[in-house]
Design a protein around this motif. Structure first.
Motif, PDB file in Angstrom:
ATOM      1  N   GLU A 179       6.918  58.328  -5.245  1.00  0.00           N
ATOM      2  CA  GLU A 179       6.515  57.005  -5.759  1.00  0.00           C
ATOM      3  C   GLU A 179       5.138  57.102  -6.427  1.00  0.00           C
ATOM      4  OE1 GLU A 179       7.782  57.626  -2.820  1.00  0.00           O
ATOM      5  OE2 GLU A 179       9.548  56.332  -2.628  1.00  0.00           O
TER       6      GLU A 179
ATOM      7  N   ARG B  42       4.031  56.468 -15.003  1.00  0.00           N
ATOM      8  CA  ARG B  42       4.106  55.155 -15.654  1.00  0.00           C
ATOM      9  C   ARG B  42       2.781  54.814 -16.333  1.00  0.00           C
ATOM     10  NH1 ARG B  42       2.469  50.483 -14.956  1.00  0.00           N
ATOM     11  NH2 ARG B  42       1.459  50.849 -12.940  1.00  0.00           N
TER      12      ARG B  42
ATOM     13  N   ARG C 200      14.372  62.981  -6.617  1.00  0.00           N
ATOM     14  CA  ARG C 200      13.819  62.655  -7.952  1.00  0.00           C
ATOM     15  C   ARG C 200      12.604  63.496  -8.337  1.00  0.00           C
ATOM     16  NH1 ARG C 200      15.145  57.857 -10.492  1.00  0.00           N
ATOM     17  NH2 ARG C 200      13.045  57.479 -11.254  1.00  0.00           N
TER      18      ARG C 200
ATOM     19  N   VAL D  58      11.061  63.981 -12.144  1.00  0.00           N
ATOM     20  CA  VAL D  58       9.758  63.382 -12.480  1.00  0.00           C
ATOM     21  C   VAL D  58       8.799  64.473 -12.970  1.00  0.00           C
ATOM     22  CG1 VAL D  58       7.738  62.168 -11.550  1.00  0.00           C
ATOM     23  CG2 VAL D  58      10.044  61.427 -10.894  1.00  0.00           C
TER      24      VAL D  58
ATOM     25  N   LEU E 245      10.461  57.891 -18.072  1.00  0.00           N
ATOM     26  CA  LEU E 245      11.247  58.395 -16.936  1.00  0.00           C
ATOM     27  C   LEU E 245      12.663  57.844 -16.910  1.00  0.00           C
ATOM     28  CD1 LEU E 245       8.800  58.319 -13.862  1.00  0.00           C
ATOM     29  CD2 LEU E 245       9.408  60.250 -15.322  1.00  0.00           C
ATOM     30  N   ASP E 246      12.888  56.711 -17.581  1.00  0.00           N
ATOM     31  CA  ASP E 246      14.183  56.043 -17.388  1.00  0.00           C
ATOM     32  C   ASP E 246      15.034  55.950 -18.638  1.00  0.00           C
ATOM     33  OD1 ASP E 246      13.864  55.518 -14.624  1.00  0.00           O
ATOM     34  OD2 ASP E 246      12.339  54.055 -15.181  1.00  0.00           O
TER      35      ASP E 246
ATOM     36  N   GLU F   1       5.486  58.849  -9.740  1.00  0.00           N
ATOM     37  CA  GLU F   1       6.078  57.931 -10.723  1.00  0.00           C
ATOM     38  C   GLU F   1       5.045  56.915 -11.217  1.00  0.00           C
ATOM     39  OE1 GLU F   1      10.815  57.880  -9.702  1.00  0.00           O
ATOM     40  OE2 GLU F   1       9.499  56.877  -8.278  1.00  0.00           O
TER      41      GLU F   1
END
Ligand code: ADP
Ligand code: UDP
Length: 238
Positions: free
Chosen positions: A223, A230, A45, A49, A236-237, A226
Motif C-alpha cells: 500500500e 501514485r 501485487r 508495482v 498502475l491501473d 502504491e
C-alpha cells in the motif's frame, strides 16, 4: 521478445535470456526479502508495482541523460533490459541518516547529510554485503578506476534528478542503492529503482513509505509503495 532460458533466480527477480544476446527479460516476483534473505514473504501485487515503478523511474532518468538498461515493459511483471556485465558492487547514496549508517556510526536517524554520503558495498549475501572502498575495488579487480569514477558520478547525478522528483511529490529521498554494469564498453545503470531498494519518507510526517515497513513489521508495505507510485504519477491501473 520471448524468454529462452532461466539464467538466474535472485531474491526478488528472475533473469531470463532471450533470442537477442544483448537483451534479457527480468521478471519482478512478489517475493520480498530482508536481512540478506533471512526474512522472506510473498506480498500480493508487489512484483507488478515494482516493475511499473522501476520502468517509470528508469525512463525519467534516461530522459535526464543517465544511461540505463531499461528497454521496454513486456507485461505487468516483466521488463526487457540490456544485458549487462554486472559489477558486483552496490553504490549507496544517503541524504538523511538511516539504516546501517546509524548502526555503524551511532548517528541519529533523520539527520540531514550535506553533502550526501556515498558508500560502496560488495554484493555478496553470504558475507552480508560488507562495506568496501575504492582500494578494495582496485586491488580485487571488481572495476577500473575510470569505472569507479563513472559509477560515483552517475549515482550523484541520479540523486539530483530523483531527490527533486520525490520532493515535488512531498517525499524525502533518504537513501538508495544502485547497481551498474558494462554494455559495449559503457557503464550503464542496471537492476531496479523501486521502494525495495531505497528509503522514502513523507516530507511532513516522516512516515516511512519503503521497504523499512517490511523490515520493521509495520504492515501496509505494498500500500505504501502504491502511494509513492501514485504521488509521482506511475501508471498502475491501465
Ligand atoms: P539479488 O541477486 O540481490 O537477489 P534480484 O532478485 O533482484 O537480486 O536479482 C536480479 C539479478 O539480476 C541481480 O543479481 C542483478 O545484479 C542482476 N541484473 C540486474 N539487471 C541486470 C542486467 N541488465 N543485466 C544483467 N544482470 C542484471
Ligand atoms: N539496499 C538495498 N540492497 C542491499 C542493501 C541496501 O537495496 O543489499 C538499500 C536499502 O534499501 C537502503 C540503502 O540501500 O535504501 C542503504 O541501506 P543500508 O546500508 O542502510 O542497509 P540496511 O539498513 O537496509 O541493512
Amino acid at each position: 521478445m520471448k524468454k529462452v532460458s532461466e539464467l538466474y533466480a535472485g531474491k526478488a527477480k528472475t533473469v531470463f535470456t532471450t533470442e537477442d544476446d544483448d537483451k534479457l527479460i527480468l521478471e519482478f516476483r512478489n517475493d520480498t526479502s530482508a536481512f540478506d534473505g533471512e526474512k522472506m514473504e510473498q506480498l500480493d501485487r508487489k512484483g507488478m508495482v515494482n516493475n511499473r515503478f522501476n520502468a517509470f523511474v528508469m525512463q525519467k532518468l534516461e530522459e535526464a541523460g543517465i544511461p540505463v538498461h531499461f528497454d521496454s515493459l513486456l507485461n505487468d511483471n516483466e521488463v526487457v533490459v540490456k544485458r549487462l556485465d554486472m559489477i558486483p558492487v552496490e553504490c549507496v547514496v544517503r541524504n538523511f541518516a538511516a539504516g546501517s549508517l546509524c548502526r555503524r556510526l551511532g548517528t541519529e536517524e533523520g539527520l540531514e547529510l550535506n553533502p550526501p554520503v556515498f558508500e560502496f558495498f560488495l554484493k555478496d549475501d553470504a558475507l552480508h554485503d560488507p562495506m568496501i572502498n575504492e582500494s578494495h575495488i582496485d586491488t580485487f579487480g571488481w572495476a577500473s578506476d575510470a569505472e569507479v569514477g563513472r559509477m560515483k558520478e552517475l549515482s550523484l547525478q541520479v540523486n539530483h534528478i530523483l531527490s527533486k522528483m520525490f520532493s515535488d511529490a512531498g517525499m524525502l529521498l533518504v537513501d538508495y542503492k544502485l547497481e551498474f554494469g558494462r554494455f559495449h564498453g559503457e557503464i550503464v545503470l542496471g537492476d531496479e529503482f523501486s521502494p525495495d531498494g531505497c528509503r522514502l519518507w513523507d516530507a511532513d510526517t516522516r512516515e516511512k513509505l519503503d521497504k523499512d515497513r517490511f523490515r520493521q513489521g509495520l504492515g501496509g508495505v505494498v500500500e505504501a509503495y502504491e502511494e509513492v507510485a501514485r504521488r509521482i504519477g506511475v501508471p498502475l491501473d491501465d
